[in-house]
Design a protein around this motif. Structure first.
Motif, PDB file in Angstrom:
ATOM      1  N   GLY A  50       8.774   5.023  -6.768  1.00  0.00           N
ATOM      2  CA  GLY A  50       7.547   4.753  -6.028  1.00  0.00           C
ATOM      3  C   GLY A  50       6.916   3.446  -6.445  1.00  0.00           C
ATOM      4  N   ALA A  51       5.811   3.137  -5.774  1.00  0.00           N
ATOM      5  CA  ALA A  51       5.074   1.904  -6.037  1.00  0.00           C
ATOM      6  C   ALA A  51       3.976   2.192  -7.052  1.00  0.00           C
ATOM      7  N   HIS A  52       4.190   1.787  -8.288  1.00  0.00           N
ATOM      8  CA  HIS A  52       3.230   2.012  -9.368  1.00  0.00           C
ATOM      9  C   HIS A  52       2.449   0.727  -9.637  1.00  0.00           C
ATOM     10  N   LEU A  53       1.285   0.896 -10.187  1.00  0.00           N
ATOM     11  CA  LEU A  53       0.422  -0.224 -10.578  1.00  0.00           C
ATOM     12  C   LEU A  53       0.109  -1.161  -9.411  1.00  0.00           C
ATOM     13  N   LEU A  57      -3.263  -9.610  -6.808  1.00  0.00           N
ATOM     14  CA  LEU A  57      -2.710 -10.777  -7.478  1.00  0.00           C
ATOM     15  C   LEU A  57      -3.111 -12.001  -6.677  1.00  0.00           C
ATOM     16  N   PHE A  58      -3.945 -12.852  -7.289  1.00  0.00           N
ATOM     17  CA  PHE A  58      -4.494 -14.021  -6.598  1.00  0.00           C
ATOM     18  C   PHE A  58      -5.246 -13.610  -5.332  1.00  0.00           C
ATOM     19  N   GLY A  59      -5.829 -12.396  -5.357  1.00  0.00           N
ATOM     20  CA  GLY A  59      -6.600 -11.927  -4.222  1.00  0.00           C
ATOM     21  C   GLY A  59      -5.807 -11.220  -3.142  1.00  0.00           C
ATOM     22  N   PHE A  60      -4.507 -11.022  -3.357  1.00  0.00           N
ATOM     23  CA  PHE A  60      -3.652 -10.365  -2.358  1.00  0.00           C
ATOM     24  C   PHE A  60      -3.115  -9.053  -2.939  1.00  0.00           C
ATOM     25  N   ASP A  61      -2.808  -8.118  -2.035  1.00  0.00           N
ATOM     26  CA  ASP A  61      -2.235  -6.840  -2.460  1.00  0.00           C
ATOM     27  C   ASP A  61      -0.882  -7.070  -3.113  1.00  0.00           C
ATOM     28  N   ALA A  62      -0.674  -6.443  -4.264  1.00  0.00           N
ATOM     29  CA  ALA A  62       0.584  -6.590  -5.002  1.00  0.00           C
ATOM     30  C   ALA A  62       0.901  -5.281  -5.709  1.00  0.00           C
ATOM     31  N   VAL A  63       2.169  -5.134  -6.090  1.00  0.00           N
ATOM     32  CA  VAL A  63       2.639  -3.961  -6.845  1.00  0.00           C
ATOM     33  C   VAL A  63       3.439  -4.481  -8.030  1.00  0.00           C
ATOM     34  N   ASP A 117       6.484  -6.662  -4.366  1.00  0.00           N
ATOM     35  CA  ASP A 117       6.017  -7.572  -3.323  1.00  0.00           C
ATOM     36  C   ASP A 117       6.562  -8.967  -3.613  1.00  0.00           C
ATOM     37  N   TRP A 118       6.498  -9.806  -2.613  1.00  0.00           N
ATOM     38  CA  TRP A 118       7.063 -11.152  -2.736  1.00  0.00           C
ATOM     39  C   TRP A 118       6.258 -12.024  -3.690  1.00  0.00           C
ATOM     40  N   LEU A 119       4.972 -11.783  -3.780  1.00  0.00           N
ATOM     41  CA  LEU A 119       4.138 -12.614  -4.649  1.00  0.00           C
ATOM     42  C   LEU A 119       4.466 -12.360  -6.122  1.00  0.00           C
ATOM     43  N   LEU A 176       3.721  -7.459   0.618  1.00  0.00           N
ATOM     44  CA  LEU A 176       4.388  -6.253   0.155  1.00  0.00           C
ATOM     45  C   LEU A 176       5.756  -6.095   0.808  1.00  0.00           C
ATOM     46  N   PHE A 177       6.706  -5.526   0.048  1.00  0.00           N
ATOM     47  CA  PHE A 177       8.016  -5.236   0.618  1.00  0.00           C
ATOM     48  C   PHE A 177       7.881  -4.143   1.681  1.00  0.00           C
ATOM     49  N   THR A 178       8.414  -4.410   2.845  1.00  0.00           N
ATOM     50  CA  THR A 178       8.373  -3.428   3.934  1.00  0.00           C
ATOM     51  C   THR A 178       9.753  -2.868   4.258  1.00  0.00           C
ATOM     52  N   GLY A 179      10.787  -3.408   3.635  1.00  0.00           N
ATOM     53  CA  GLY A 179      12.150  -2.966   3.926  1.00  0.00           C
ATOM     54  C   GLY A 179      12.782  -3.687   5.087  1.00  0.00           C
ATOM     55  N   ASP A 180      12.053  -4.620   5.686  1.00  0.00           N
ATOM     56  CA  ASP A 180      12.570  -5.358   6.843  1.00  0.00           C
ATOM     57  C   ASP A 180      12.966  -6.783   6.513  1.00  0.00           C
ATOM     58  N   GLY A 181      12.853  -7.180   5.273  1.00  0.00           N
ATOM     59  CA  GLY A 181      13.198  -8.546   4.904  1.00  0.00           C
ATOM     60  C   GLY A 181      12.089  -9.511   5.264  1.00  0.00           C
ATOM     61  N   LEU A 182      12.433 -10.776   5.349  1.00  0.00           N
ATOM     62  CA  LEU A 182      11.462 -11.825   5.656  1.00  0.00           C
ATOM     63  C   LEU A 182      11.307 -11.981   7.156  1.00  0.00           C
ATOM     64  N   ALA A 183      10.066 -12.156   7.595  1.00  0.00           N
ATOM     65  CA  ALA A 183       9.761 -12.232   9.025  1.00  0.00           C
ATOM     66  C   ALA A 183       9.938 -13.654   9.545  1.00  0.00           C
ATOM     67  N   GLY A 184      10.180 -13.748  10.851  1.00  0.00           N
ATOM     68  CA  GLY A 184      10.268 -15.041  11.506  1.00  0.00           C
ATOM     69  C   GLY A 184      11.653 -15.658  11.434  1.00  0.00           C
TER      70      GLY A 184
END
Length: 587
Positions: A50-53, A57-63, A117-119, A176-184
């Motif tokens: 699971g996603a703990h902690l 991070l720098f004002g963005f959602d992170a895990v 997450d990517w950050l 955050l990782f969504t399981g879909d990879g990078l968008a665009g």
């Protein structure tokens, strides 16, 4: 009341150990390093998924601590081989400061693979580049310049990956990782190139054979594990469903790396090219996508870390006991280093994918996936890479342990610590090869697939590749003995970088000098005009009458011409003075 997650990400206690190790002395410091890294293995194996902690991070959602099958596998093998490498470092004379840098490298790598997450990933990705550079630089000498090039190239790769992540955030609205990879469209391209630096894409790979042979032999054991495998993990996060262009690049890496390795005389440089080759199988598996190919890619990550670290340890013992790094200076060492020779044989058969050893299991999964998906070119390239691998390690083993006789002083065998480190890894290479279910139990759940390791066609394939390697070495042995240092792409871009930056610096310097001369001349002219306006008017007015003009022969016409010239000179002087006054007022 909000419940606080009590879990601690494993990178914290490894990094804490890295800070304490230099204060404890060599023996106690290395003991703490072994304990801190070994503790990662059971911790990440039993910690709930699971996603703990979650945090900002720098004002963005992170895990900070994301646990799934992929990160769990990376944590288990990173922790285990970290403990083995620390033990080997102690046995091979590394000081506690070098091991502290190495633990920092291990800790930042763990931070990257457990980020949710990517950050968080890019933060530890860049810290991993810093800690590994410090590990290289600590040895001094030739390692300093190689470490600088290493840092420079990884800085470029990290910048491209950061650009991809920023582009992804604009499109997806989350890190955050969504399981879909990078968008665009742009983000995946930037990520492929940026991560391609870490995994050794052809053309972006020269840092690898340039850097890994330079530092202490124990540092090479750490270096051969973490950067490239974290890159494979990042490639999967970017392309969880696969990307066929990435798969083709991986297949080409398998052939190119094996071919370049065959041409090397420096032992660690040869092994470094084979990192690129073997990572090519992992990249091909990630690019192919699907359950079997992905499982094969991560199985090969796991297996490669085992046999590649074992190869660097065996070669490290040879260097440690003889002081020689080149094949021409060695020979017949099986008599002096029997345990090391056996460990090398196990590692060589493992990396070559010989039946009964762990590389046969995972490499076969990737090759089978390419065959089942009918990507015949990728399939043939991966098979060709296998032949090249056999050739390379027949060559390395032959010239180090069998051919001739080492002419130096009496060679002492590996010490107890080195034997223990090598033996632990060698046993696992055999266990995972003879009993594939043990490997399958560690692999992440990638979906359903059908694969049987030991079938008659698969075993025949492994034996045929081995036979081709033996026959091929017999054919190319004599021509190879005449091959010297073979240049790589870095010979081109190092020179282009040197002369290009030199031309830029000289060009800028000369331009500055020209502008400086023009400004000084103009300032002097203006100052002279202000100081002596009458003389300046005379100089402007003394511009001669047009010579040879027969129509202007009378004196009145000559005076008119002089008056016109004087009037023009006065006008110019007034304009210049007005401009100077205006500039002074503006300033």
């Amino acid at each position: 009341m909000v419940a606080v997650d009590p879990l601690i990400p494993p990178f914290l206690f490894v990094l804490a150990a890295a800070l304490v190790v230099p204060l404890l002395g060599r023996r106690a410091g290395h003991a703490l390093g072994v304990l801190a890294t070994a503790a990662v293995v059971p911790y990440v194996w039993f910690v709930p998924g699971g996603a703990h902690l979650p945090t900002l991070l720098f004002g963005f959602d992170a895990v900070l601590f994301n646990v799934d099958g992929f990160s769990r596998l990376m944590g288990v093998i990173f922790g285990f081989i970290g403990a083995i490498a620390v033990l080997y470092s102690w046995a091979s004379g590394a000081d506690e400061r070098q091991t502290a840098f190495a633990l920092g490298y291990v800790g930042t790598s763990l931070g990257a693979v457990f980020g949710g997450d990517w950050l968080t990933l890019i933060l530890f990705w860049e810290l991993m580049a810093v800690t590994s550079t410090l590990l290289v630089w600590h040895y001094g000498g030739r390692a300093v310049r190689a470490g600088f090039r290493y840092a420079l190239l990884h800085g470029v790769g990290g910048t491209l990956l950061l650009g991809a992540i920023a582009w992804h955030y604009v499109a997806a609205g989350t890190f955050l990782f969504t399981g879909d990879g990078l968008a665009g469209v742009v983000a995946p391209v930037l990520a492929a190139v940026g991560i391609g630096v870490n995994v050794g894409f052809i053309g972006l790979h020269a840092w690898l054979p340039d850097t890994y042979p330079r530092p202490h032999i124990a540092a090479s054991v750490f270096l051969c594990v973490y950067t490239t495998k974290t890159g494979v993990y990042g490639m999967f996060r970017a392309f969880p469903e696969g990307e066929i262009a990435v798969a083709y690049m991986g297949a080409l890496m398998a052939v190119f790396g094996a071919g370049m390795a065959l041409l090397q005389g420096d032992m660690r440089r040869l092994l470094s090219y084979h990192i690129q080759s073997q990572v090519g199988y992992m990249v091909a598996g990630v690019g192919l996508g699907g359950a079997l190919a992905t499982a094969g890619a991560f199985g090969h990550v796991f297996n490669h870390i085992l046999y590649k670290s074992l190869l660097f340890m065996t070669v490290g013992v040879v260097i440690y006991r003889t002081g020689e790094e080149h094949l021409e200076e060695l020979g017949g060492l099986w008599r002096h280093l029997p345990v090391t020779a056996v460990a090398f044989l196990i590692a060589a058969l493992s990396i070559a994918g010989f039946p009964g050893f762990n590389g046969f299991v995972s490499k076969g999964m990737v090759i089978a996936a390419a065959h089942k998906k009918h990507y015949d070119i990728i399939w043939y390239l991966l098979l060709a890479g296998g032949v090249g691998t056999f050739l390379s390690f027949i060559k390395l083993g032959y010239y180090v342990f069998l051919h001739g006789e080492y002419g130096g002083d009496d060679v002492r065998p590996a010490n107890v610590g080195q034997k223990l480190a090598m033996g632990s890894v060698a046993v696992l290479c055999v266990v995972f090869g003879l009993y594939p279910p043990a490997l399958f139990a560690v692999l992440p759940d990638t979906g359903s697939y059908e694969y049987t390791t030991y079938t008659v066609p698969h075993v025949q394939e492994g034996l045929i590749l081995a036979a081709l390697g033996v026959v091929g070495f017999a054919i190319v042995k004599k021509p190879l003995s005449k091959v010297g240092r073979v240049p790589d792409v870095d010979a081109l871009y190092n020179r282009a970088g040197f002369y290009g930056t030199r031309a830029l610096v000289v060009g800028v310097t000369e331009l500055y000098a020209a502008v400086d001369r023009a400004v000084v001349a103009t300032s002097g002219a203006i100052a002279g005009a202000v100081k002596d306006p009458a003389g300046t008017l005379d100089r402007f007015g003394a511009v001669g009458v047009i010579a040879g003009d027969d129509a202007l022969t009378n004196g009145a016409r000559e005076r008119t011409e002089v008056d016109l010239r004087a009037g023009f000179g006065t006008s110019v002087l007034l304009v210049v003075l007005l401009v100077v006054v205006a500039l002074l007022l503006l300033v």
